[in-house]
Design an enzyme around this catalytic site. Structure first.
Site, PDB file in Angstrom:
ATOM      1  N   HIS A 195       0.864  -1.186   0.000  1.00 51.02           N
ATOM      2  CA  HIS A 195       0.000   0.000   0.000  1.00 51.02           C
ATOM      3  C   HIS A 195       0.894   1.228   0.000  1.00 51.02           C
ATOM      4  CE1 HIS A 195      -3.234  -2.743   0.464  1.00 51.02           C
ATOM      5  NE2 HIS A 195      -4.106  -1.770   0.490  1.00 51.02           N
ATOM      6  N   ALA A 236     -11.767   2.148   4.801  1.00 49.51           N
ATOM      7  CA  ALA A 236     -10.774   1.297   4.139  1.00 49.51           C
ATOM      8  C   ALA A 236     -10.025   2.051   3.035  1.00 49.51           C
ATOM      9  CB  ALA A 236     -11.456   0.058   3.580  1.00 49.51           C
ATOM     10  N   HIS A 237      -9.114   1.339   2.396  1.00 49.30           N
ATOM     11  CA  HIS A 237      -8.257   1.952   1.373  1.00 49.30           C
ATOM     12  C   HIS A 237      -9.044   2.490   0.183  1.00 49.30           C
ATOM     13  CE1 HIS A 237      -7.478  -2.479  -0.088  1.00 49.30           C
ATOM     14  NE2 HIS A 237      -8.750  -2.206  -0.012  1.00 49.30           N
ATOM     15  N   ASN A 238      -8.574   3.640  -0.301  1.00 47.00           N
ATOM     16  CA  ASN A 238      -9.073   4.251  -1.530  1.00 47.00           C
ATOM     17  C   ASN A 238     -10.476   4.832  -1.415  1.00 47.00           C
ATOM     18  OD1 ASN A 238      -6.977   2.130  -2.240  1.00 47.00           O
ATOM     19  ND2 ASN A 238      -7.141   3.211  -4.183  1.00 47.00           N
TER      20      ASN A 238
END
Lengths: 347, 347, 347
Positions: A195, A236-238
């Site tokens: 990441h 969460a991511h993005n």
């Protein structure tokens, strides 16, 4: 600390009706206030019972005058009361200095009146604006940028490269920039997807205690201007969260979700990955959002239904056991009647 | 940092189709990549739109050749891209030394190239393998053992006697070895059941941010090789999680649950105490597991149902309010018809 | 550590049946115990299989005697076993001193035998009772009061002015006194409502790891005597939790909720704001409480229903898809029959 009613009226820009020299020493709730306190009447129901209130003064809606009660009026009594509270109470604070027990890495750039508490860790190449507070035990990773007037509470972790805007508050224990949950298969082995993106938190955002906001796979996880999150929210991511959206406690937003502006995500709600939630959306508490929600819609339930339908379902569900019995009974009744009619005919 | 395409192709063991001398400076997503970046095409849908991609090079599935595009092929483009990312980006890291601001208790045994950050606390009789990183603010209790190459992120707490395997990552703020929730009655008083067991985390496990893994009453709570947990996962006392199982955000696993290998526990799911979940089980997000689940089963819903049935229930639920109306209407219709027929006969 | 069975019998006040000189070195579970261990038989099912148990001694219900097995009897074998465990195992502990690496603010008042660990931060005007333990990385804000024998685990944050009672344990990473989630509108802008109240935790409370307990708007958020919370529990501003109530993992209690005494709030439950929950209430896991619950009631479901009805609903829900088909089929059957009868008549 103390102030006269005249001073307090000036502070909130309201009209005083009562004794301008009366001294006030504190703020209190409508129910608990004493002669030394100022409180506020949130609405008509409080005005009706104002003679049950023992406060030394009451902030009331604009134009309200009550015989025998010291009042200050305001367009928003709650907003005016907030100002008065900020006068009487100081928030959690520290000396405006870099404590000698903090750890400061290489190349820190910092503004004026910065406060960094004991045992805070500032890694290398960090940039901190004016009047920023970093409380004890906070960890600020390499290359992080923090804007003016931001407050980072105790034991917060901000991972490398993240960007924190102006006037942002991040409450205790929160983790910004943890790795997103992402793995892939290579030659039969599970490998972690690095990441390498960041978390970018824009200005005027408040992140509650014990939140997690994961960094993006590439690019950035983006929390836009004015967003507020409650405690134990996971982003969460993005993910992109639009301006001024509110997210309540224990809600979880899965990867790559885009949320619009001015939306409300209720407590304990969950949103599956890659869906879009529009502007001014209302997601009721404990909702499971499994597909995109258009601007202006309200949804509720597991999985999410249009809110009015969700309310009907909620009302209907307790009737289900009885309905199953009625259905079985009706089936028998119909069967029996048809049989009897058929027999009649056969006679 | 920079690399030629020739170097990158060698790094991932793929065939280069294009300019071997071209310099690449970074990785980026398919959508955001520029001439200086390398990216990857996750599948056919990306290959179709490859002319919309501005990347300097693209990692593609094995054997793919595209006119006018610099490509490197790989059996797993995502896996190859992960390797390239690890070349361009360094993860959160520290100097390979024991920082003088760390607290080191008695009898620390440690391997080579250990990194212990400022204000980390290592209590007594701790053993740490080679290349272990312990970030600032982490607390490592008495007698803890940490294997080679493990990474303990900031503000993590690991309670006494726990065992952490090799190549384990524990993300920021997580608590390993908190007491389980257990009380009993003795002489009319609630007394706490002492939790004298440990948490044992095997090799290659990744524990997300703000997790809690409680220690066992006796013996151990066991997280087996290759398990990955997302953020805010709670694992209670005496739980066993089998090899390579994935547990998503906000999931809660109650006491003494046994989970098999290669299972997936969806986000916001809950599992009641003392049940067994087999191998290769899929538990959908937001599922409430109230009884054991056999190997290979998929379940969903509250409480958990076989997944296909759960999907049918989910599709049926919005129809419930209407169905209740239809049932009532049918009851009336039948009643009326029977009455009319009976009257006919009586005539 | 070791003890004779005679000593252990005296320790728990039970009758020894067996060898008084036998040495015991540890405690273990019924299943894992060896000749050197003592264990306990939780009930009749364990007594039946006592010959499968390899323990050196077993604590058994009062009056139980078993040939060939060393036993100590006790009214509560589990309670007696807890005492024996506390003899053999020391809890997470520290030297009874203020570590020189702790940060101590102005005017600390502290009792005897206090333990404050490295990198703990005690802000100004804090009062700490006798035998209090404050673990590394904990942050204690200005004016906080902590009662005798309290234990504050690593990386806990306690905000300013909060009051912590005697014999309270607060597990790692928990945040006490974070701001509640409250905003208001003033002149078209969202402004934060200052949270000037406190959190007051009474005596004998145990707060799990990674909890958040928000401070009140005014006055206090109150956790009464004997309350126990599991991990990742969120308690919002102005909540009152009554004596001895238990709150399980991942439960969320919204603002201004009042909960009575001796109630149980199941894991992953949620309670909306401003409702009252009575005494001795049972809230099943994963329940959404949306209105007040009377003393003695049990509820379950989303939203909460009386528990027995909730169980019926749970049993009924999987039948819903089939019931919808039966309903449609019955509608057709009735329609067809009525038509046929009508045609008969018309003939």
């Amino acid at each position: 600390m103390e102030a006269t009613l005249m001073d307090l009226a000036a502070m909130v820009g309201g009209n005083l009706n009562g004794d301008p020299e009366k001294l006030i020493f504190n703020t209190a709730s409508f129910e608990m206030a004493t002669e030394d306190d100022i409180t506020y009447a949130a609405g008509a129901s409080y005005l009706k019972k104002i003679n049950e209130c023992s406060a030394g003064a009451v902030i009331v809606p604009l134009g309200t005058v009550i015989d025998g009660v010291n009042t200050i009026d305001a367009a928003s009594p709650e907003g005016a009361f907030a100002k008065v509270k900020m006068f009487f109470h100081k928030p959690e604070s520290m000396a405006r200095e870099i404590n000698e027990s903090a750890y400061i890495g290489l190349n820190l750039i910092f503004g004026s009146e910065v406060a960094i508490g004991p045992f805070a860790v500032i890694a290398d190449n960090v940039t901190i604006g004016d009047r920023v507070s970093i409380f004890p035990g906070a960890y600020i990773g390499d290359n992080v940028v923090i804007g003016d007037d931001a407050v980072i509470y105790p034991n917060v972790t901000i991972g490398q490269n993240c960007i924190i805007g102006k006037r942002v508050s991040i409450h205790a224990g929160t983790v910004i920039g943890s790795d997103g949950f992402g793995y892939t298969q290579d030659e039969g082995k599970t490998i972690k997807i690095p990441h390498t993106g960041i978390v970018h938190i824009e200005d005027d955002v408040e992140i509650g205690a014990l939140n997690t906001v994961d960094r993006a796979v590439h690019d950035k996880t983006l929390i836009k201007q004015g967003v507020k999150t409650d405690n134990m929210v996971h982003i969460a991511h993005n993910v992109i969260v639009g301006e001024r959206t509110l997210i309540m406690a224990h809600a979880g937003i899965s990867g790559s979700v885009e949320i619009g502006t001015d939306s409300i995500i209720g407590g304990q709600s969950g949103v599956v990955d890659h869906v879009k939630i529009g502007d001014m959306v209302y997601i009721a508490p404990r909702t499971a959002v499994v597909k995109s929600v258009e601007t202006g819609e309200s949804v509720g339930g597991t999985p999410a239904l249009p809110y009015k339908l969700a309310l009907k379902v909620i009302a209907a569900i307790p009737k289900l056991p009885g309905a199953l019995k009625r259905l079985a009974s009706l089936e028998k009744k119909v069967e029996a009647f048809i049989n009897s009619q058929t027999q009649d005919k056969e006679k």
